[in-house]
Design a protein around this motif. Structure first.
Motif, short mmCIF file in Angstrom:
data_model
loop_
_atom_site.label_atom_id
_atom_site.label_comp_id
_atom_site.label_asym_id
_atom_site.label_seq_id
_atom_site.Cartn_x
_atom_site.Cartn_y
_atom_site.Cartn_z
N GLY A 101 0.81 -1.21 0.00
CA GLY A 101 0.00 0.00 0.00
C GLY A 101 0.85 1.26 0.00
N LYS A 102 0.30 2.32 -0.55
CA LYS A 102 0.99 3.61 -0.60
C LYS A 102 0.07 4.68 -0.05
CE LYS A 102 4.07 2.52 -4.45
NZ LYS A 102 4.56 2.92 -5.78
N PRO A 103 0.65 5.58 0.76
CA PRO A 103 2.04 5.58 1.23
C PRO A 103 2.27 4.51 2.29
CG PRO A 103 0.82 7.32 2.32
CD PRO A 103 -0.13 6.71 1.32
N TRP A 104 3.53 4.28 2.61
CA TRP A 104 3.86 3.33 3.66
C TRP A 104 3.41 3.89 5.01
CZ3 TRP A 104 7.07 5.77 7.08
CH2 TRP A 104 7.90 6.78 6.59
N ILE A 105 3.12 2.99 5.94
CA ILE A 105 2.65 3.37 7.27
C ILE A 105 3.56 2.71 8.30
CG2 ILE A 105 0.73 3.38 8.90
CD1 ILE A 105 -1.16 3.16 6.52
N LEU A 106 4.06 3.49 9.22
CA LEU A 106 4.96 3.02 10.27
C LEU A 106 4.32 3.26 11.63
CD1 LEU A 106 7.79 2.11 11.41
CD2 LEU A 106 8.45 4.53 11.26
N CYS A 107 4.40 2.27 12.49
CA CYS A 107 3.92 2.41 13.86
C CYS A 107 5.10 2.18 14.81
CB CYS A 107 2.81 1.40 14.13
SG CYS A 107 2.04 1.55 15.75
N CYS A 108 5.38 3.14 15.67
CA CYS A 108 6.49 3.03 16.61
C CYS A 108 6.08 3.67 17.94
CB CYS A 108 7.75 3.69 16.05
SG CYS A 108 7.60 5.47 15.77
N LEU A 109 6.99 3.70 18.88
CA LEU A 109 6.69 4.32 20.17
C LEU A 109 6.61 5.83 20.02
CD1 LEU A 109 8.85 2.35 22.76
CD2 LEU A 109 6.68 1.73 21.70
N GLY A 110 5.76 6.44 20.84
CA GLY A 110 5.73 7.89 20.90
C GLY A 110 6.76 8.39 21.90
N GLU A 111 6.71 9.66 22.20
CA GLU A 111 7.68 10.23 23.12
C GLU A 111 7.29 10.03 24.58
OE1 GLU A 111 9.71 13.94 22.06
OE2 GLU A 111 8.27 14.14 20.42
N ASN A 112 6.04 9.67 24.84
CA ASN A 112 5.58 9.44 26.20
C ASN A 112 5.40 7.94 26.45
OD1 ASN A 112 5.31 12.28 26.69
ND2 ASN A 112 3.38 12.24 25.55
N VAL A 113 5.47 7.54 27.72
CA VAL A 113 5.33 6.13 28.08
C VAL A 113 3.93 5.65 27.71
CG1 VAL A 113 5.26 4.51 30.00
CG2 VAL A 113 6.99 6.32 29.96
N GLY A 114 3.85 4.50 27.05
CA GLY A 114 2.58 3.92 26.65
C GLY A 114 1.96 4.55 25.43
N GLU A 115 2.65 5.47 24.79
CA GLU A 115 2.12 6.17 23.62
C GLU A 115 2.62 5.54 22.33
OE1 GLU A 115 1.58 10.80 23.00
OE2 GLU A 115 3.60 10.20 22.38
N VAL A 116 1.74 5.49 21.33
CA VAL A 116 2.07 4.95 20.01
C VAL A 116 2.02 6.08 18.99
CG1 VAL A 116 1.35 3.38 18.18
CG2 VAL A 116 1.19 2.66 20.55
N ARG A 117 3.01 6.11 18.12
CA ARG A 117 3.03 7.09 17.03
C ARG A 117 2.79 6.37 15.72
NH1 ARG A 117 6.87 12.07 15.67
NH2 ARG A 117 6.75 12.11 13.39
#
Length: 461
Positions: free
Chosen positions: A205-221
Motif C-alpha cells: 500500500g501507498k504511502p507506507w505506514i509506520l507504527c512506533c513508540l511515541g515520546e511518552n510512556v505507553g504512547e504509540v506514534r
C-alpha cells in the motif's frame, strides 16, 4: 537529522581469506530486479572455515539462536545465529538457505535479521564487540552473496524493519527511516525508551505506514509516509509497551503493555478503541511476546512468553479484507450478550473487566511448563534478542504457525466460524517440525511429524 553515516555499495572490511581478485573496491551495481529474485530452492551450506582451508580440523562449536522473525506474509522466516543467518520456508517447513562462518561476517554473530518477502534482500545487524547488537544495519544480497550496503548509527540498533521503499532502523530512543534504493535518511523520530526495538511497518500500500513508540510512556506514534501531515499519536497504555502491530493495510493498530493482561485494538484513523482483548485477570501479569492480525479472517492472535499458550480472539470489523458494515464514525460494540444492550450510562459504571472480549480458542505449546519455559532453550545465554515465541498467520487459510526458541515450529488450524459464544476451543497442532538445534551439523531432513503420524523418536521432544 541525526548524523547517521550511510555507505552504499561497500562491503565491510574483513579478514581477506579469499583470492585478491575477489575483493573489489568498486561500487557494485545494484540491479533493479534484484528484489524480485525468488529464494533458492535448495539449501546452501556454509562455507569452509579458514582452518579447513589450511588442512586442519577445527573443533566443533555449538551454534546458538540470536533472533528470529517471520517475513511480511509469513511464507518464510529468518533466524540470526552466532555464526551467521538461516532462512526457512513455512509451508512446507524446510530450510531454504544457510550463510554461516563467512569471511564477510568477521566472526561475529547476527544479532538481528529481517527479510523482504521471498526475495534475496536481507537486513542484518551484526553483534558489536561487547556482544550486544551493533550500531549498524548491513544489507545482504544473496544473489551476489555479499553485503551491498550499510547504515551506521551512533547508538545501538534495537530493531529493523523493511519493505520495498524503505528500511527502518530502531534505536533506544530514536527511529530513522531510509530509502531502499540509495539508503538515504528521510525521516528521524524521537521516541520513549525502546529496549525491545518495537516497530511495525505495513507490507503493501501507498504511502507506507509506520507504527512506533511515541515520546511518552505507553504512547504509540503512527507515521503515514515521510510527510508529518499524516502523523497521529495514540495513548494506548499507562505502562511501557511490550508489543505493537499494524494490520496488513494499516487500518488498525494493536498494542500490549508490559503488564500484558489486556491487548487493545484501535482504528488508526481517529484513534478509536475497537476492542479490549482480555488475556488474564487484572492482577495477574502476562508477558506478551507476539501479536498478529489474520490477513483475511476476523481473528487476532497473541503469543505469550510467560504462559504455554497462544490465544485466539474473534475481532469483527477489524479485518482489512472487506469494508466494515458498521459506520466508521461509530465505535465497535465491545463485549457480547447482555452487555451489548446496556445503555452507555450503565456501561460506564461497569468495570472494563466485565465487558472485555474473551478469547475463543487457545493452543497449548508442547514441551513448555506453566511459566512458559521450554525443556530446551537454543538461544545464546547472554546475547539473544528473542523474548518469546513468535506468531504468524497463514495468508488465506484459518491456520497459524508458532515459531519457538526451543527449535520447534508448530502449525495449528482453527474453525473460521468459531466465536466466544461457543466456549473456549482447545486447538491441537497440525504438524510440528524441528527447525533449529545448537549442534553445527543439524539439518531439518526427516524431522516433520504430522499429528497422528509416525516420525523418528529422537525428533520428538
Amino acid at each position: 537529522m541525526s548524523a547517521e553515516e550511510v555507505q552504499w555499495g561497500q562491503a565491510p572490511e574483513c579478514t581477506d581469506t579469499r583470492p585478491r581478485d575477489a575483493v573489489s573496491e568498486e561500487t557494485p551495481e545494484r540491479t533493479k530486479g534484484a528484489e524480485e529474485d525468488a529464494l533458492p530452492e535448495v539449501c546452501v551450506s556454509s562455507t569452509k572455515s579458514s582452518a579447513q582451508e589450511i588442512g586442519t580440523t577445527p573443533l566443533p562449536c555449538n551454534i546458538h539462536l540470536m533472533s528470529m522473525a517471520f517475513n511480511q506474509d509469513c511464507s518464510c522466516f529468518v533466524a540470526g545465529t552466532t555464526a551467521g543467518f538461516r532462512v526457512f520456508k513455512t509451508a512446507p517447513a524446510s530450510e531454504a538457505m544457510r550463510r554461516e562462518h563467512l569471511p564477510a561476517f568477521e566472526g561475529r554473530s547476527m544479532a538481528l535479521a529481517a527479510m523482504l518477502f521471498r526475495t534475496q534482500i536481507y537486513a542484518m545487524v551484526p553483534a558489536g564487540q561487547d556482544g550486544n547488537a551493533g550500531n549498524k544495519i548491513q544489507v545482504w544480497d544473496a544473489k551476489q552473496d555479499r553485503f551491498v550496503g550499510e547504515m551506521r548509527s551512533r547508538y545501538e540498533v534495537k530493531g529493523v524493519a523493511l519493505r520495498n521503499e524503505v528500511i527502518v532502523m530502531v534505536c533506544e530512543k530514536t527511529v530513522c527511516v531510509y530509502t531502499c534504493d540509495k539508503l538515504q535518511p528521510i525521516l528521524y523520530i524521537n521516541t520513549a525508551e525502546n529496549p525491545r526495538g518495537l516497530c511495525s511497518l505495513t507490507a503493501a500500500g501507498k504511502p507506507w505506514i509506520l507504527c512506533c513508540l511515541g515520546e511518552n510512556v505507553g504512547e504509540v506514534r503512527v507515521q503515514v509516509g515521510a510527510d508529518n501531515s499524516g502523523t497521529s499519536t495514540i495513548q494506548a497504555h499507562e505502562r511501557p509497551l511490550a508489543a505493537i502491530v499494524l494490520s496488513p493495510t494499516g487500518q488498525f493498530v494493536a498494542t500490549a503493555s508490559e503488564f500484558g493482561t489486556v491487548v487493545k485494538v484501535f482504528r488508526r484513523e481517529g484513534a478509536e478503541l475497537m476492542y479490549r482483548l482480555r488475556l488474564n485477570t487484572p492482577t495477574q501479569e502476562t508477558s506478551v511476546s507476539s501479536i498478529a492480525f489474520h490477513p483475511l479472517l476476523p481473528f487476532f492472535g497473541v503469543a505469550c512468553a510467560s504462559k504455554p499458550y497462544v490465544y485466539l480472539f474473534r475481532v469483527e470489523h477489524c479485518t482489512d479484507a472487506a469494508p466494515t458494515s458498521q459506520d466508521p464514525a461509530k465505535p465497535a460494540q465491545r463485549g457480547s450478550g447482555v452487555w451489548g444492550i446496556l445503555s452507555s450510562v450503565v456501561k460506564g459504571a461497569v468495570p472494563d473487566y466485565f465487558t472485555d472480549t474473551p478469547y475463543c480458542a487457545r493452543f497449548q505449546i508442547p514441551d513448555v511448563d506453566p511459566e512458559g519455559r521450554p525443556d530446551i532453550d537454543t538461544r545464546h545465554e547472554a546475547q539473544a534478542r528473542v523474548h518469546g515465541p513468535q506468531l504468524g498467520f497463514h495468508r488465506t487459510e484459518p491456520s497459524f504457525w508458532i515459531m519457538h526458541y526451543n527449535g520447534m515450529l508448530h502449525e495449528a488450524k482453527f474453525a473460521a466460524e468459531m466465536d466466544a459464544t461457543q466456549g473456549v476451543q482447545e486447538l491441537k497442532f497440525r504438524s510440528s517440525t524441528m527447525w533449529f538445534a545448537v549442534r553445527p551439523d543439524f539439518r531439518m531432513s526427516k524431522l516433520e511429524v504430522e499429528q497422528g503420524g509416525e516420525g523418528d523418536e529422537w525428533a520428538v521432544l
